[in-house]
Enzyme design. Structure first.
Site, PDB file in Angstrom:
ATOM      1  N   ASP A 248       0.872  -1.169   0.000  1.00 49.79           N
ATOM      2  CA  ASP A 248       0.000   0.000   0.000  1.00 49.79           C
ATOM      3  C   ASP A 248       0.915   1.227   0.000  1.00 49.79           C
ATOM      4  OD1 ASP A 248      -2.096   1.776   0.100  1.00 49.79           O
ATOM      5  OD2 ASP A 248      -3.196   0.704   1.665  1.00 49.79           O
TER       6      ASP A 248
HETATM    7  C1  NOJ Z   1      -4.071   3.895   0.088  1.00 52.22           C
HETATM    8  C2  NOJ Z   1      -5.211   2.932   0.104  1.00 52.22           C
HETATM    9  O1  NOJ Z   1      -5.213   2.214   1.312  1.00 52.22           O
HETATM   10  C3  NOJ Z   1      -5.202   1.959  -1.074  1.00 52.22           C
HETATM   11  O2  NOJ Z   1      -6.396   1.214  -1.063  1.00 52.22           O
HETATM   12  C4  NOJ Z   1      -5.025   2.696  -2.362  1.00 52.22           C
HETATM   13  O3  NOJ Z   1      -5.071   1.808  -3.444  1.00 52.22           O
HETATM   14  C5  NOJ Z   1      -3.713   3.468  -2.322  1.00 52.22           C
HETATM   15  N1  NOJ Z   1      -3.729   4.403  -1.203  1.00 52.22           N
HETATM   16  C6  NOJ Z   1      -3.432   4.227  -3.593  1.00 52.22           C
HETATM   17  O4  NOJ Z   1      -4.288   5.298  -3.701  1.00 52.22           O
END
Ligand code: NOJ
Length: 733
Positions: A248
């Site tokens: 993430d």
């Molecule tokens: C954080 C989020 O938890 C995740 O789901 C997302 O895909 C990424 N940021 C990218 O935006």
């Protein structure tokens, strides 16, 4: 250069490609870089590799224009309709592809909804592992059919937003600061891990997920993206995942240890996260559409560019960005979203007033009936209630996108009423202040629209409706004896007013997407008979729920944030069932404008011979030991429409394990559901469910394997988790 994606040729092509890379190029492939997309892998121009574009969100292409905003995951789960889930995925994938996105950052397998206040529960398909698994499977299969890669997320135990990231001294990243407070640790035992949290991932991987995103928080005290037991053991070992693990965004906290643990791709890369990067698949460079340059332009304007900047002028061609810009990829997908939004609406109460017949004077109340008021973006709203005016078609955070079209409830109702009288007050302050005398003459029907905002990075502050929604409902209901309440929310809310005698109907319309107004009009006027079912439980009191969000104040212990998943397997309805707590509206519940009945349940075994306790060991393939998916039983029953209008039923199968199963086994677990076709009055349909070995096994922590127990299973069929109308028994030894 043309690389097919699948089979031996793709593998050979990949190997040849890797052999031609320098060490530096290899390193660059396993981390994100500056670029046009939410996540970008840099091009290698000398090899004709144009880079990779990764983009949110699970409900449509994020951060761009001329795309469709589909219904959220929870709405899609509430349809209990596999073919709609699949079709949504196919249409979304077409848009990702046409915009030049190679890897979609979805679907969401977790959070599953352990805690009712979880800020992101709405991104997934519902608070049951089996339902979530079907949602992920159908979505991934749909994306694959269009040739777009997926990222099933967030592995694993990502069940709360509060303290999902560590607190870091100085500027906030572990590369230039120290962790002063560790992120929340989800402490999950082996059996719960397998039977609840891994279950949807297993099904998604089996369906061909190409990527898995590891989550922000810690799992059993080790950061998810550097947890070797979970990444290399459970995910790549036991589940046979052969794709790439993506971190993430800023969830990586180390270099070599994370790589050794099983992390393949560090995101977003760049200056804030300069750890490393791993070769993933890449798409056929000749036929895949170019990346729409409008991603890059939007990024240059928006605040996200401070994280990972856009492509500087002059490098667009390396990235295979190409005309046309502002590509309109919507086709007529809005029509489908209209149907999907209606199909995910759950009729909770109806004293017989719905569907509406001839209405000549209607009153529409509440700021949730309004058009957008803060621009096209559903996200980046700093206050905890979201925008004051505007229907809650999607909440906040990375699981959202920008609306290109939006049809508010008020607009759709006015259109439906034609020359009839549509009166409205959108300002909740006015209504809650009991100032509704301007409504005259007295309407035949009063529609109250209330909403409940939820967003990434924060858990919910309450289970009430925002902007004084409860007072709005009570004011209207006290004055109008035909008050219909429509809620737009991504999860459970308390509905203390549900038994008010003037509230004649309640619809939980969830988060329907861009056609929010048309979807609800179709339900209210009966063009579509509601067939949505609750993918979570609505309780009488908040204290009826278990597993609250961990929220600490004034902590000094660096390691204080611990979430012990002590409820084990008893999430959502399983907790209500075992503790014998009466819910207001149970998991799986939903009314229709007609009635259904079920015939007897027939259960037949697939094999004559007894079945062994454990599956034979076999080489692991994606999803785990293939023997776990051996079919053991078929369940059949006939569903009849006994009412006066046509409608689709949602028969559900809840399995009770033999009484001698280990302690902690839930009373019943969902193991099948189906949506019938639209049945005319008096007509019936035979439904059929397959039960696999895994469906009928528990995770044996001593054997470290799925164990098919001795004794008699009860197969319960019904129309909700509490409305079980027929059953039968089966045993294997
Ligand atoms: C954080 C989020 O938890 C995740 O789901 C997302 O895909 C990424 N940021 C990218 O935006």
């Amino acid at each position: 250069m043309c690389f097919p994606h699948f089979g031996k040729t793709a593998l050979e092509a990949t190997n040849n490609f890797i052999l031609s890379l320098t060490l530096k190029e290899k390193a660059e492939l396993v981390a994100g870089s500056d670029g046009p997309c939410g996540g970008s892998i840099a091009p290698i121009p000398r090899l004709g590799f144009g880079g990779l574009c990764l983009s949110d969100s699970p409900l449509g292409v994020r951060d761009t224009d001329f795309v469709t905003m589909f219904s959220a995951g929870i709405t899609t789960g509430a349809t209990f309709d596999k073919s709609l889930i699949r079709k949504r995925a196919v249409l979304m994938a077409e848009e990702f592809r046409a915009k030049g996105v190679h890897i979609a950052l979805g679907p969401v397998a977790g959070p599953i909804g352990r805690s009712v206040r979880g800020g992101r529960n709405w991104e997934g398909f519902g608070a049951d592992p089996y339902l979530a698994a079907v949602g992920c499977r159908e979505t991934i299969a749909g994306f694959n059919s269009v040739g777009v890669q997926t990222t099933i997320k967030h592995w694993i135990g990502n069940e709360q937003e509060t303290m999902r990231n560590p607190i870091i001294s100085n500027s906030g990243t572990t590369t230039d600061g120290e962790i002063v407070q560790q992120a929340i640790s989800s402490n999950i035992d082996d059996r719960t891990m397998h039977e609840v949290y891994m279950w949807p991932f297993a099904e998604g991987i089996r369906a061909g997920a190409s990527h898995v995103m590891c989550s922000y928080q810690r799992l059993n005290e080790t950061y998810s993206c550097e947890n070797a037991e979970s990444l290399s053991g459970l995910l790549k070992g036991e589940l046979g995942f052969q794709g790439a693990v993506i971190s993430d965004w800023l969830a990586t906290h180390s270099g070599i240890p994370s790589i050794k643990a099983g992390l393949d791709l560090n995101m977003p890369g760049g200056k804030l996260s300069p750890y490393f990067a791993n070769v993933t698949d890449w798409q056929d460079a000749d036929t895949y559409p170019s990346i729409d340059p409008s991603f890059n332009e939007w990024k240059s304007k928006s605040s996200v560019s401070t994280w990972f900047p856009p492509v500087p002028p002059g490098l667009e061609l390396q990235w295979k960005m190409g005309a046309p810009a502002y590509r309109d990829v919507r086709k007529d997908h809005g029509k489908f979203v209209r149907t999907l939004g209606a199909a995910g609406s759950v009729l909770l109460k109806d004293t017989g007033v719905l569907p509406l017949k001839k209405v000549s004077n209607i009153f529409v109340a509440g700021n949730d009936a309004a058009d957008l008021s803060r621009g096209q973006v559903g996200t980046d709203v700093s206050d905890s209630q979201g925008p004051e005016f505007g229907a809650n078609a999607q909440p906040g955070g990375s699981g959202t996108g920008r609306f290109s079209t939006f049809v508010s409830p008020l607009e759709a109702i006015k259109a439906r009423m034609g020359s009839g009288l549509t009166q409205y007050i959108l300002d909740n302050k006015v209504i809650a202040g009991q100032n509704i005398d301007s409504v005259f003459p007295a309407p035949e029907v009063c529609l109250v629209f209330v909403k409940s905002y939820q967003t990434e990075a924060a858990d919910r502050l309450s289970l009430s409706f925002d902007w004084n929604g409860t007072a709005v409902i009570n004011t209207v209901a006290d004055a109008c004896n035909n008050t219909i309440v429509i809620t737009h929310s991504g999860g459970a809310n308390l509905m203390e007013w549900a038994d008010h005698p003037n509230i004649t109907a309640i619809i939980a319309a969830h988060l329907p997407g861009q056609e929010i107004g048309k979807s609800i009009v179709d339900i209210l006027w009966g063009d579509i008979n509601p067939s949505g079912r609750l993918p979570y439980t609505i309780a009488y009191r908040e204290s009826d729920y278990n597993a609250p969000i961990v929220n600490l104040t004034n902590v000094t212990d660096k390691n204080a944030w611990q979430a012990n998943f002590a409820e084990h397997l008893l999430t959502d309805y399983r907790h209500f069932d075992v503790r014998n707590i009466t819910p207001r509206y149970e998991f799986g519940f939903g009314l229709s404008y007609t009635n259904f009945s079920l015939g007897p349940v027939f259960v037949s075994k697939t094999h004559r011979e007894e079945r062994s306790a454990f599956a034979n060991s076999a080489p692991t393939s994606p999803g785990g030991n293939p023997g776990l998916y051996e079919q053991l039983a078929t369940v059949r029953a006939a569903v009849y429409n006994t009412g006066k209008v046509g409608g689709a039923a949602v028969p559900q199968l809840y399995l009770s394990f033999p009484p001698n199963s280990p302690e902690g086994t839930p009373l019943r677990v969902l193991r099948g559901f189906d949506k019938t076709r639209e049945l005319a009055p008096g007509k019936c349909e035979d439904v059929r469910f397959i039960l696999t070995r895994k469906d009928m096994s528990y995770w044996d922590v001593i054997a470290s394997d799925w164990h098919l127990p001795n004794g008699s299973f009860t197969v319960n069929l019904g129309f909700s988790s509490r409305d079980l109308v027929a059953s039968n028994k089966i045993s294997f030894r």
